[in-house]
Design a protein around this motif. Structure first.
Motif, PDB file in Angstrom:
ATOM      1  N   ALA A 116       0.832  -1.199   0.000  1.00 46.38           N
ATOM      2  CA  ALA A 116       0.000   0.000   0.000  1.00 46.38           C
ATOM      3  C   ALA A 116       0.872   1.256   0.000  1.00 46.38           C
ATOM      4  CB  ALA A 116      -0.932  -0.008   1.213  1.00 46.38           C
ATOM      5  N   ARG A 117       2.050   1.177   0.589  1.00 47.12           N
ATOM      6  CA  ARG A 117       2.929   2.349   0.645  1.00 47.12           C
ATOM      7  C   ARG A 117       3.635   2.601  -0.676  1.00 47.12           C
ATOM      8  NH1 ARG A 117       4.383  -0.070   5.873  1.00 47.12           N
ATOM      9  NH2 ARG A 117       5.858  -1.224   4.612  1.00 47.12           N
ATOM     10  N   ASP A 118       3.923   1.545  -1.409  1.00 45.69           N
ATOM     11  CA  ASP A 118       4.708   1.712  -2.624  1.00 45.69           C
ATOM     12  C   ASP A 118       3.967   1.098  -3.809  1.00 45.69           C
ATOM     13  OD1 ASP A 118       8.199   1.113  -3.489  1.00 45.69           O
ATOM     14  OD2 ASP A 118       6.576   2.065  -4.577  1.00 45.69           O
ATOM     15  N   GLN A 119       3.089   1.881  -4.407  1.00 47.40           N
ATOM     16  CA  GLN A 119       2.257   1.408  -5.503  1.00 47.40           C
ATOM     17  C   GLN A 119       3.076   0.905  -6.693  1.00 47.40           C
ATOM     18  OE1 GLN A 119      -1.099   1.157  -5.476  1.00 47.40           O
ATOM     19  NE2 GLN A 119      -1.191   1.878  -3.379  1.00 47.40           N
ATOM     20  N   LYS A 120       4.285   1.415  -6.878  1.00 48.45           N
ATOM     21  CA  LYS A 120       5.103   0.999  -8.008  1.00 48.45           C
ATOM     22  C   LYS A 120       5.596  -0.431  -7.862  1.00 48.45           C
ATOM     23  CE  LYS A 120       6.611   5.666  -9.036  1.00 48.45           C
ATOM     24  NZ  LYS A 120       7.713   6.599  -9.116  1.00 48.45           N
ATOM     25  N   LEU A 121       5.830  -0.877  -6.632  1.00 43.27           N
ATOM     26  CA  LEU A 121       6.287  -2.245  -6.405  1.00 43.27           C
ATOM     27  C   LEU A 121       5.150  -3.251  -6.396  1.00 43.27           C
ATOM     28  CD1 LEU A 121       8.989  -1.776  -3.633  1.00 43.27           C
ATOM     29  CD2 LEU A 121       9.340  -2.175  -6.062  1.00 43.27           C
ATOM     30  N   PHE A 122       3.950  -2.795  -6.185  1.00 46.13           N
ATOM     31  CA  PHE A 122       2.815  -3.693  -6.022  1.00 46.13           C
ATOM     32  C   PHE A 122       2.629  -4.689  -7.175  1.00 46.13           C
ATOM     33  CE2 PHE A 122      -1.723  -4.726  -6.420  1.00 46.13           C
ATOM     34  CZ  PHE A 122      -1.859  -5.472  -5.254  1.00 46.13           C
ATOM     35  N   PRO A 123       2.674  -4.278  -8.444  1.00 50.36           N
ATOM     36  CA  PRO A 123       2.445  -5.257  -9.509  1.00 50.36           C
ATOM     37  C   PRO A 123       3.412  -6.440  -9.485  1.00 50.36           C
ATOM     38  CG  PRO A 123       2.259  -3.051 -10.390  1.00 50.36           C
ATOM     39  CD  PRO A 123       2.801  -2.926  -8.981  1.00 50.36           C
ATOM     40  N   GLU A 124       4.679  -6.186  -9.231  1.00 45.63           N
ATOM     41  CA  GLU A 124       5.641  -7.286  -9.200  1.00 45.63           C
ATOM     42  C   GLU A 124       5.385  -8.204  -8.009  1.00 45.63           C
ATOM     43  OE1 GLU A 124       7.022  -4.001  -9.277  1.00 45.63           O
ATOM     44  OE2 GLU A 124       7.165  -3.958 -11.458  1.00 45.63           O
ATOM     45  N   GLN A 125       5.142  -7.614  -6.854  1.00 48.12           N
ATOM     46  CA  GLN A 125       4.861  -8.407  -5.662  1.00 48.12           C
ATOM     47  C   GLN A 125       3.571  -9.202  -5.839  1.00 48.12           C
ATOM     48  OE1 GLN A 125       4.915  -5.298  -2.725  1.00 48.12           O
ATOM     49  NE2 GLN A 125       7.007  -5.782  -2.137  1.00 48.12           N
ATOM     50  N   ARG A 126       2.590  -8.570  -6.413  1.00 51.66           N
ATOM     51  CA  ARG A 126       1.300  -9.219  -6.652  1.00 51.66           C
ATOM     52  C   ARG A 126       1.476 -10.398  -7.604  1.00 51.66           C
ATOM     53  NH1 ARG A 126      -3.073  -8.415 -10.369  1.00 51.66           N
ATOM     54  NH2 ARG A 126      -5.024  -9.016  -9.374  1.00 51.66           N
ATOM     55  N   ASP A 127       2.204 -10.185  -8.675  1.00 56.67           N
ATOM     56  CA  ASP A 127       2.420 -11.258  -9.646  1.00 56.67           C
ATOM     57  C   ASP A 127       3.122 -12.451  -9.011  1.00 56.67           C
ATOM     58  OD1 ASP A 127       1.201  -9.715 -11.574  1.00 56.67           O
ATOM     59  OD2 ASP A 127       3.073  -9.124 -12.561  1.00 56.67           O
TER      60      ASP A 127
END
Length: 130
Positions: free
Chosen positions: A26-37
């Motif tokens: 939630a703090r770093d929206q740019k990292l979210f897609p990679e972590q989510r994947d």
């Protein structure tokens, strides 16, 4: 990922995925897609592992059916039903993971981990009983 109680040290657990892939989303929206994947990939692996374990349990149940008394048969059928229902719950949690936003990630991953824990505990119990 696997059901770690039954195969210690072999693979990552759902809780590990939850912890590794959920921090800071939630703090770093740019990292979210990679972590989510990565989390989705690992969650899918958990589902595949669950399917294989349920199939194995059902095969063992069928193979030993004639050796079981009526009580053992009933218990085996109830266990199979529980495993299937918990697998379905885990699948629903996986669907929620796929649809979740970064803002809802922590809550959704917690639901997946909870479903995973319930299924893992049932597998552990079943492996001791059968």
């Amino acid at each position: 990922m696997s059901f770690a109680a039954d195969n210690p040290g072999a693979k990552t657990t759902a809780r590990d995925v939850s912890q590794k892939n959920g921090r800071g989303c939630a703090r770093d929206q740019k990292l979210f897609p990679e972590q989510r994947d990565e989390a989705l990939k690992n969650a899918k692996s958990v589902l595949e592992d669950a399917d294989a374990r349920i199939d194995h349990f059902e095969s063992e149940m069928s193979r030993n059916w004639d050796k079981m008394n009526a009580s053992a048969r009933k218990h085996a059928q109830e266990t199979r039903k529980t495993l299937r229902q918990q697998r379905q719950d885990l699948s629903q949690s996986y669907g929620e993971l796929k649809r979740s936003s970064a803002n809802a990630w922590d809550e959704v991953k917690g639901g997946f981990a909870k479903s995973y824990d319930a299924l893992r505990d049932s597998f552990s119990k079943a492996s001791k009983e059968f």
